[in-house]
Design a protein around this motif. Sequence first.
Motif, mmCIF file in Angstrom:
data_model
loop_
_atom_site.group_PDB
_atom_site.id
_atom_site.type_symbol
_atom_site.label_atom_id
_atom_site.label_comp_id
_atom_site.label_asym_id
_atom_site.label_seq_id
_atom_site.Cartn_x
_atom_site.Cartn_y
_atom_site.Cartn_z
ATOM 1 N N ALA A 41 0.765 -1.265 0.068
ATOM 2 C CA ALA A 41 0.260 0.096 0.077
ATOM 3 C C ALA A 41 0.813 1.138 -0.190
ATOM 4 O O ALA A 41 0.642 1.591 -0.280
ATOM 5 N N LEU A 42 2.708 1.318 0.560
ATOM 6 C CA LEU A 42 2.717 2.518 1.110
ATOM 7 C C LEU A 42 3.659 2.665 -1.078
ATOM 8 O O LEU A 42 3.330 3.644 -1.043
ATOM 9 N N ALA A 43 3.904 1.441 -1.284
ATOM 10 C CA ALA A 43 3.949 1.934 -2.744
ATOM 11 C C ALA A 43 3.225 2.461 -3.793
ATOM 12 O O ALA A 43 3.633 3.841 -4.324
ATOM 13 N N LEU A 44 2.046 1.931 -3.707
ATOM 14 C CA LEU A 44 0.973 2.541 -4.229
ATOM 15 C C LEU A 44 1.361 4.137 -4.006
ATOM 16 O O LEU A 44 0.749 4.923 -5.032
ATOM 17 N N LEU A 45 1.400 4.254 -2.793
ATOM 18 C CA LEU A 45 0.792 6.080 -2.383
ATOM 19 C C LEU A 45 2.275 6.861 -2.932
ATOM 20 O O LEU A 45 1.786 8.379 -2.504
ATOM 21 N N GLN A 46 2.846 5.706 -3.732
ATOM 22 C CA GLN A 46 3.751 7.164 -4.268
ATOM 23 C C GLN A 46 3.476 7.242 -5.371
ATOM 24 O O GLN A 46 4.461 8.641 -5.967
ATOM 25 N N GLN A 47 2.545 6.583 -5.915
ATOM 26 C CA GLN A 47 2.139 6.913 -7.560
ATOM 27 C C GLN A 47 0.213 7.689 -7.363
ATOM 28 O O GLN A 47 0.275 8.134 -8.648
ATOM 29 N N LEU A 67 -1.247 2.467 8.305
ATOM 30 C CA LEU A 67 -1.152 3.499 7.192
ATOM 31 C C LEU A 67 -2.147 4.879 7.018
ATOM 32 O O LEU A 67 -2.027 5.523 6.408
ATOM 33 N N ILE A 68 -2.381 4.721 8.492
ATOM 34 C CA ILE A 68 -4.088 5.313 8.850
ATOM 35 C C ILE A 68 -2.928 6.961 8.340
ATOM 36 O O ILE A 68 -3.735 8.084 7.869
ATOM 37 N N SER A 69 -2.245 7.109 9.392
ATOM 38 C CA SER A 69 -1.138 8.595 9.210
ATOM 39 C C SER A 69 -0.827 8.988 7.813
ATOM 40 O O SER A 69 -1.081 10.315 7.362
ATOM 41 N N ARG A 70 -0.064 7.591 7.183
ATOM 42 C CA ARG A 70 0.403 8.259 5.827
ATOM 43 C C ARG A 70 -0.735 8.832 4.492
ATOM 44 O O ARG A 70 -0.747 9.745 4.063
ATOM 45 N N LEU A 71 -1.794 7.892 4.946
ATOM 46 C CA LEU A 71 -2.775 7.742 3.955
ATOM 47 C C LEU A 71 -2.457 9.375 4.455
ATOM 48 O O LEU A 71 -3.584 10.074 3.932
ATOM 49 N N ARG A 72 -3.456 9.563 5.310
ATOM 50 C CA ARG A 72 -4.507 11.284 5.866
ATOM 51 C C ARG A 72 -2.598 12.323 5.533
ATOM 52 O O ARG A 72 -3.037 13.423 5.042
ATOM 53 N N ILE A 78 -9.092 12.177 2.981
ATOM 54 C CA ILE A 78 -9.354 10.862 2.912
ATOM 55 C C ILE A 78 -10.163 10.027 3.696
ATOM 56 O O ILE A 78 -10.429 10.748 4.990
ATOM 57 N N ARG A 79 -11.245 9.093 3.167
ATOM 58 C CA ARG A 79 -11.994 8.095 3.926
ATOM 59 C C ARG A 79 -11.711 7.683 4.711
ATOM 60 O O ARG A 79 -11.345 6.639 3.359
ATOM 61 N N LEU A 80 -11.620 6.832 5.808
ATOM 62 C CA LEU A 80 -10.579 5.863 6.057
ATOM 63 C C LEU A 80 -11.430 5.155 6.979
ATOM 64 O O LEU A 80 -12.503 4.997 7.912
ATOM 65 N N LEU A 81 -11.958 3.937 6.153
ATOM 66 C CA LEU A 81 -12.207 2.476 7.233
ATOM 67 C C LEU A 81 -11.492 1.407 7.175
ATOM 68 O O LEU A 81 -10.663 0.814 6.634
ATOM 69 N N VAL A 82 -11.537 0.797 8.947
ATOM 70 C CA VAL A 82 -11.033 -0.146 9.332
ATOM 71 C C VAL A 82 -11.860 -0.916 9.136
ATOM 72 O O VAL A 82 -12.530 -1.418 9.700
ATOM 73 N N LEU A 83 -11.377 -2.264 8.496
ATOM 74 C CA LEU A 83 -12.174 -3.520 8.828
ATOM 75 C C LEU A 83 -10.868 -4.651 9.500
ATOM 76 O O LEU A 83 -10.880 -4.530 9.204
ATOM 77 N N THR A 84 -11.745 -5.678 10.355
ATOM 78 C CA THR A 84 -10.970 -6.429 10.964
ATOM 79 C C THR A 84 -12.064 -7.852 11.335
ATOM 80 O O THR A 84 -13.057 -7.359 11.673
ATOM 81 N N ALA A 95 -7.999 2.600 16.609
ATOM 82 C CA ALA A 95 -7.988 3.739 14.779
ATOM 83 C C ALA A 95 -8.317 4.441 14.613
ATOM 84 O O ALA A 95 -8.799 5.367 13.658
ATOM 85 N N ILE A 96 -9.564 4.524 15.830
ATOM 86 C CA ILE A 96 -10.620 5.990 15.755
ATOM 87 C C ILE A 96 -9.631 7.397 16.354
ATOM 88 O O ILE A 96 -9.073 7.872 15.450
ATOM 89 N N LYS A 97 -8.102 6.784 16.682
ATOM 90 C CA LYS A 97 -7.486 7.942 17.663
ATOM 91 C C LYS A 97 -6.533 8.206 16.283
ATOM 92 O O LYS A 97 -5.930 9.472 16.724
ATOM 93 N N LEU A 98 -6.165 6.392 16.388
ATOM 94 C CA LEU A 98 -5.260 7.182 14.899
ATOM 95 C C LEU A 98 -5.474 8.413 13.873
ATOM 96 O O LEU A 98 -4.573 8.489 13.131
ATOM 97 N N GLY A 99 -6.556 8.306 13.442
ATOM 98 C CA GLY A 99 -7.772 9.099 12.408
ATOM 99 C C GLY A 99 -8.981 8.379 11.685
ATOM 100 O O GLY A 99 -8.669 9.029 10.500
#
Length: 179
Positions: A41-47, A67-72, A78-84, A95-99
Amino acid sequence: MRMTDPSFLIVDDDTTFTRVLSRSLSRRGFTVSTAHSAEAALALLQQQQFSFATLDLKMQGASGLTLISRLRETNPEIRLLVLTGYASIATAVDAIKLGADHYLPKPADTDQILAALQASLPDPAQPVVAEPMSVNRLEWEHIQKVLQANEGNISATARALNMHRRTLQRKLAKYPVKR
Protein backbone atom coordinates in the motif's frame (compact mmCIF):
# COMPACT_ATOMS: atom_id res chain seq x y z
CA MET A 1 -21.74 8.18 -3.05
CA ARG A 2 -19.98 10.13 -5.77
CA MET A 3 -16.99 12.42 -5.71
CA THR A 4 -14.99 14.11 -8.44
CA ASP A 5 -12.23 11.57 -7.78
CA PRO A 6 -13.80 8.25 -6.74
CA SER A 7 -10.48 6.48 -6.18
CA PHE A 8 -10.62 3.65 -3.67
CA LEU A 9 -7.78 1.76 -2.00
CA ILE A 10 -8.41 -1.70 -0.52
CA VAL A 11 -5.64 -3.00 1.76
CA ASP A 12 -6.38 -6.57 2.82
CA ASP A 13 -4.46 -9.84 2.74
CA ASP A 14 -7.64 -11.85 2.06
CA THR A 15 -7.45 -12.15 -1.75
CA THR A 16 -11.02 -13.44 -2.14
CA PHE A 17 -12.51 -10.60 -0.08
CA THR A 18 -10.36 -8.06 -1.93
CA ARG A 19 -11.40 -9.38 -5.34
CA VAL A 20 -15.13 -9.40 -4.49
CA LEU A 21 -15.09 -5.93 -2.91
CA SER A 22 -13.01 -4.54 -5.77
CA ARG A 23 -15.48 -5.82 -8.38
CA SER A 24 -18.45 -4.50 -6.46
CA LEU A 25 -16.92 -1.05 -6.03
CA SER A 26 -15.87 -0.93 -9.70
CA ARG A 27 -19.47 -1.62 -10.74
CA ARG A 28 -20.49 1.37 -8.63
CA GLY A 29 -18.12 3.71 -10.46
CA PHE A 30 -15.03 3.64 -8.26
CA THR A 31 -11.49 3.34 -9.58
CA VAL A 32 -10.10 0.61 -7.32
CA SER A 33 -6.52 -0.21 -6.39
CA THR A 34 -5.64 -3.12 -4.13
CA ALA A 35 -2.72 -4.01 -1.91
CA HIS A 36 -2.28 -7.22 0.06
CA SER A 37 0.08 -5.73 2.66
CA ALA A 38 0.83 -2.40 4.31
CA GLU A 39 4.15 -2.33 2.50
CA ALA A 40 2.49 -2.74 -0.91
CA ALA A 41 0.00 0.00 0.00
CA LEU A 42 2.87 2.39 0.79
CA ALA A 43 4.28 1.76 -2.69
CA LEU A 44 0.88 2.62 -4.22
CA LEU A 45 0.72 5.83 -2.18
CA GLN A 46 3.89 7.06 -3.88
CA GLN A 47 2.09 6.85 -7.22
CA GLN A 48 -1.45 7.96 -6.41
CA GLN A 49 -3.77 9.69 -3.93
CA PHE A 50 -7.02 8.06 -2.86
CA SER A 51 -10.39 9.45 -1.77
CA PHE A 52 -11.45 6.31 0.11
CA ALA A 53 -9.66 3.40 1.76
CA THR A 54 -10.48 0.24 3.66
CA LEU A 55 -7.68 -1.15 5.80
CA ASP A 56 -7.51 -4.65 7.21
CA LEU A 57 -6.34 -4.57 10.79
CA LYS A 58 -4.45 -7.86 10.95
CA MET A 59 -2.24 -8.79 7.98
CA GLN A 60 1.09 -10.44 7.41
CA GLY A 61 3.69 -7.81 8.21
CA ALA A 62 2.54 -4.42 9.45
CA SER A 63 -1.00 -3.77 10.67
CA GLY A 64 -3.39 -1.63 8.67
CA LEU A 65 -3.31 0.84 11.57
CA THR A 66 0.23 1.81 10.54
CA LEU A 67 -1.14 3.23 7.27
CA ILE A 68 -3.65 5.67 8.75
CA SER A 69 -1.27 8.58 9.36
CA ARG A 70 0.46 8.11 6.00
CA LEU A 71 -2.88 8.09 4.16
CA ARG A 72 -3.95 11.26 6.03
CA GLU A 73 -0.66 12.94 5.02
CA THR A 74 -1.26 12.24 1.33
CA ASN A 75 -4.91 13.34 1.45
CA PRO A 76 -6.34 14.92 4.63
CA GLU A 77 -9.88 14.53 3.21
CA ILE A 78 -9.61 10.77 2.66
CA ARG A 79 -12.38 8.65 4.18
CA LEU A 80 -10.79 5.72 6.08
CA LEU A 81 -12.47 2.55 7.26
CA VAL A 82 -10.75 -0.16 9.30
CA LEU A 83 -12.13 -3.67 8.72
CA THR A 84 -11.21 -6.67 10.78
CA GLY A 85 -12.18 -10.22 11.58
CA TYR A 86 -10.55 -9.70 14.99
CA ALA A 87 -12.74 -6.91 16.31
CA SER A 88 -12.13 -5.66 19.82
CA ILE A 89 -12.97 -2.49 21.68
CA ALA A 90 -9.28 -1.65 22.17
CA THR A 91 -8.44 -1.83 18.46
CA ALA A 92 -11.57 0.12 17.51
CA VAL A 93 -10.63 2.92 19.89
CA ASP A 94 -7.05 2.98 18.61
CA ALA A 95 -8.19 3.05 14.97
CA ILE A 96 -10.40 6.07 15.65
CA LYS A 97 -7.72 7.82 17.75
CA LEU A 98 -5.21 7.33 14.91
CA GLY A 99 -7.60 8.99 12.45
CA ALA A 100 -9.85 6.33 10.94
CA ASP A 101 -13.37 7.57 10.21
CA HIS A 102 -15.04 4.29 11.02
CA TYR A 103 -14.41 0.71 12.11
CA LEU A 104 -16.38 -2.38 11.07
CA PRO A 105 -16.05 -6.05 11.97
CA LYS A 106 -15.88 -8.56 9.13
CA PRO A 107 -17.84 -9.83 7.37
CA ALA A 108 -19.05 -6.54 5.92
CA ASP A 109 -20.65 -6.11 2.52
CA THR A 110 -20.21 -3.25 0.06
CA ASP A 111 -23.38 -1.46 1.21
CA GLN A 112 -22.23 -1.51 4.85
CA ILE A 113 -18.76 -0.30 3.86
CA LEU A 114 -20.08 2.59 1.77
CA ALA A 115 -22.61 3.54 4.46
CA ALA A 116 -19.82 3.66 7.05
CA LEU A 117 -17.65 5.79 4.76
CA GLN A 118 -20.55 8.18 4.10
CA ALA A 119 -21.33 8.65 7.79
CA SER A 120 -19.78 11.96 8.75
CA LEU A 121 -20.81 11.97 12.40
CA PRO A 122 -21.38 9.27 15.00
CA ASP A 123 -25.00 8.20 15.38
CA PRO A 124 -26.32 9.35 18.79
CA ALA A 125 -29.39 7.15 18.25
CA GLN A 126 -27.18 4.05 18.18
CA PRO A 127 -28.97 1.45 20.31
CA VAL A 128 -27.26 0.53 23.57
CA VAL A 129 -27.18 -3.20 24.25
CA ALA A 130 -28.80 -3.94 27.60
CA GLU A 131 -27.01 -7.22 28.23
CA PRO A 132 -23.39 -7.33 29.44
CA MET A 133 -20.62 -9.11 27.55
CA SER A 134 -20.13 -12.81 28.20
CA VAL A 135 -17.13 -13.98 30.20
CA ASN A 136 -15.62 -15.41 27.01
CA ARG A 137 -15.98 -12.05 25.24
CA LEU A 138 -14.49 -10.21 28.22
CA GLU A 139 -11.52 -12.61 28.11
CA TRP A 140 -11.11 -11.96 24.36
CA GLU A 141 -11.19 -8.18 24.91
CA HIS A 142 -8.62 -8.43 27.73
CA ILE A 143 -6.28 -10.58 25.63
CA GLN A 144 -6.54 -8.10 22.74
CA LYS A 145 -5.77 -5.18 25.06
CA VAL A 146 -2.68 -6.91 26.53
CA LEU A 147 -1.56 -8.04 23.05
CA GLN A 148 -1.82 -4.48 21.82
CA ALA A 149 0.12 -3.19 24.84
CA ASN A 150 2.87 -5.67 23.92
CA GLU A 151 2.86 -4.50 20.29
CA GLY A 152 1.65 -7.86 19.00
CA ASN A 153 4.39 -9.87 20.70
CA ILE A 154 2.80 -13.25 21.54
CA SER A 155 5.50 -14.36 24.00
CA ALA A 156 5.43 -11.10 25.96
CA THR A 157 1.63 -11.18 26.01
CA ALA A 158 1.59 -14.77 27.27
CA ARG A 159 3.99 -13.81 30.07
CA ALA A 160 1.88 -10.78 31.01
CA LEU A 161 -1.25 -12.94 31.11
CA ASN A 162 0.55 -15.70 33.02
CA MET A 163 -0.49 -18.10 30.26
CA HIS A 164 1.40 -20.66 28.21
CA ARG A 165 2.31 -19.26 24.78
CA ARG A 166 0.63 -22.15 22.91
CA THR A 167 -2.58 -21.69 24.88
CA LEU A 168 -2.59 -18.01 23.92
CA GLN A 169 -1.93 -18.89 20.27
CA ARG A 170 -4.89 -21.28 20.27
CA LYS A 171 -7.14 -18.62 21.75
CA LEU A 172 -5.97 -16.05 19.18
CA ALA A 173 -6.47 -18.48 16.28
CA LYS A 174 -10.19 -18.67 17.07
CA TYR A 175 -12.62 -16.09 15.81
CA PRO A 176 -13.67 -13.50 18.40
CA VAL A 177 -16.48 -14.56 20.67
CA LYS A 178 -19.81 -12.90 19.92
CA ARG A 179 -21.04 -10.88 22.88
